[in-house]
Design a protein around this motif. Structure first.
Motif, short mmCIF file in Angstrom:
data_model
loop_
_atom_site.label_atom_id
_atom_site.label_comp_id
_atom_site.label_asym_id
_atom_site.label_seq_id
_atom_site.Cartn_x
_atom_site.Cartn_y
_atom_site.Cartn_z
N ALA A 106 0.91 -1.16 -0.31
CA ALA A 106 0.30 -0.13 -0.23
C ALA A 106 0.40 1.01 -0.44
N LEU A 149 2.30 1.87 -3.57
CA LEU A 149 1.43 2.58 -3.84
C LEU A 149 1.76 4.22 -3.94
N LEU A 184 0.10 5.74 -1.42
CA LEU A 184 -1.32 6.01 -0.91
C LEU A 184 -2.29 6.98 -0.81
N GLU A 185 -1.26 7.60 -0.16
CA GLU A 185 -1.47 8.92 0.44
C GLU A 185 -1.72 9.99 -0.57
N ILE A 202 -2.53 9.44 -3.37
CA ILE A 202 -3.83 8.79 -4.32
C ILE A 202 -5.20 9.51 -3.69
N ILE A 203 -4.87 9.45 -2.25
CA ILE A 203 -6.17 9.68 -1.81
C ILE A 203 -6.13 10.97 -0.85
N ARG A 204 -4.90 12.18 -1.67
CA ARG A 204 -5.05 12.98 -1.52
C ARG A 204 -5.62 13.81 -2.63
N ALA A 215 -7.82 12.69 -5.05
CA ALA A 215 -8.99 11.97 -5.47
C ALA A 215 -9.82 13.52 -4.57
N LEU A 216 -9.41 13.11 -3.19
CA LEU A 216 -10.17 13.99 -2.33
C LEU A 216 -10.47 15.30 -3.14
N MET A 217 -9.39 15.92 -3.71
CA MET A 217 -8.67 17.52 -4.44
C MET A 217 -10.16 17.50 -5.48
N GLY A 218 -10.08 16.61 -6.00
CA GLY A 218 -10.55 16.79 -7.21
C GLY A 218 -11.64 17.25 -7.64
N ASN A 219 -12.84 17.10 -6.59
CA ASN A 219 -13.94 18.63 -6.56
C ASN A 219 -13.09 19.74 -6.59
#
Lengths: 200, 21
Positions: free
Chosen positions: B2, B5, B7-8, B10-12, B14-18
């Motif tokens: 993990a 990859l 992981l953090e 990818i998460i950041r 994706a969260l910023m996306g909007n």
């Protein structure tokens, strides 16, 4: 009985759970194309990345999540991503997809060079989740509850997370009793948000 | 695996996306 608010909460979470999925073209690649072990492994890591993105989209739709402190949002996702992904994968495998899709997927995973040490417990986990015969509401709620675990590392405002998790735990308990009145095992498992840690 | 990859990251993202939209 579920209250009106609880029914709304369930439909909101289930809709989000159903809406956010691995992209079609990736699913197609997984199921149709022939790869060697190394390509299988790369494809699975690509899928894992996509899965995390899907999980984040689902999480953004959990009522109240985006009102949490931003760094706590990251801590929750980081702390729960692997567990939530395994839960989601278990659901996919236990749904018994048509045309032997799970057979293809399992074969691909077993031939990706990933050590047997990881593969055996993973498929055992999928099997034991499958045996619980969870409905989609239970899967969606359990995933949300797993993500909203206040005791993840680095979470600063645990109470804010508890305030979001507790109503969902209550709903899951009720749903569980309604849908499995004669099966105490699932209800016991879902009463604890540590079921995932145990399975892990 | 993990952590390999990122992981953090990818998460950041994706969260910023909007917010970027």
């Amino acid at each position: 009985e579920l209250s009106q608010d609880q029914q709304v909460l369930i439909s909101y979470i289930v809709d989000a759970h159903n809406k956010h999925r691995i992209p079609q073209d990736m699913a197609r690649k997984l199921l149709q194309e022939q790869f060697n072990a190394e390509e299988n492994f790369l494809l699975l890591t690509e899928m894992a990345t996509s899965h995390v993105q899907v999980l984040v989209e689902f999480t953004k739709n959990i009522p109240g999540f985006q009102s949490l402190d931003h760094e706590d949002q990251i801590a929750l996702l980081k702390g729960s991503a692997v567990e939530a992904m395994f839960l989601r994968s278990a659901q996919v495998f236990s749904k018994k997809l048509p045309n032997g899709h799970t057979v293809v997927l399992e074969d691909r995973i077993r031939r990706s060079g990933i050590s047997e040490e990881f593969i055996t417990p993973m498929f055992n986990f999928y099997k034991s989740i499958g045996e619980l015969q969870m409905m989609q509401e239970e899967h969606a709620l359990l995933t949300a509850i797993t993500i909203l675990s206040p005791d993840r590392p680095y979470v600063k405002d645990q109470q804010a997370v508890e305030r979001l998790q507790e109503p969902m735990l209550e709903v899951l308990r009720k749903v569980c009793k309604l849908q499995h009145p004669t099966n105490p095992a699932l209800c016991t498992a879902s009463r604890s948000s540590r079921v995932m840690a145990h399975e892990r | 695996p993990a952590s390999n990859l990122g992981l953090e990251d990818i998460i950041r993202k994706a969260l910023m996306g909007n917010m970027e939209e």
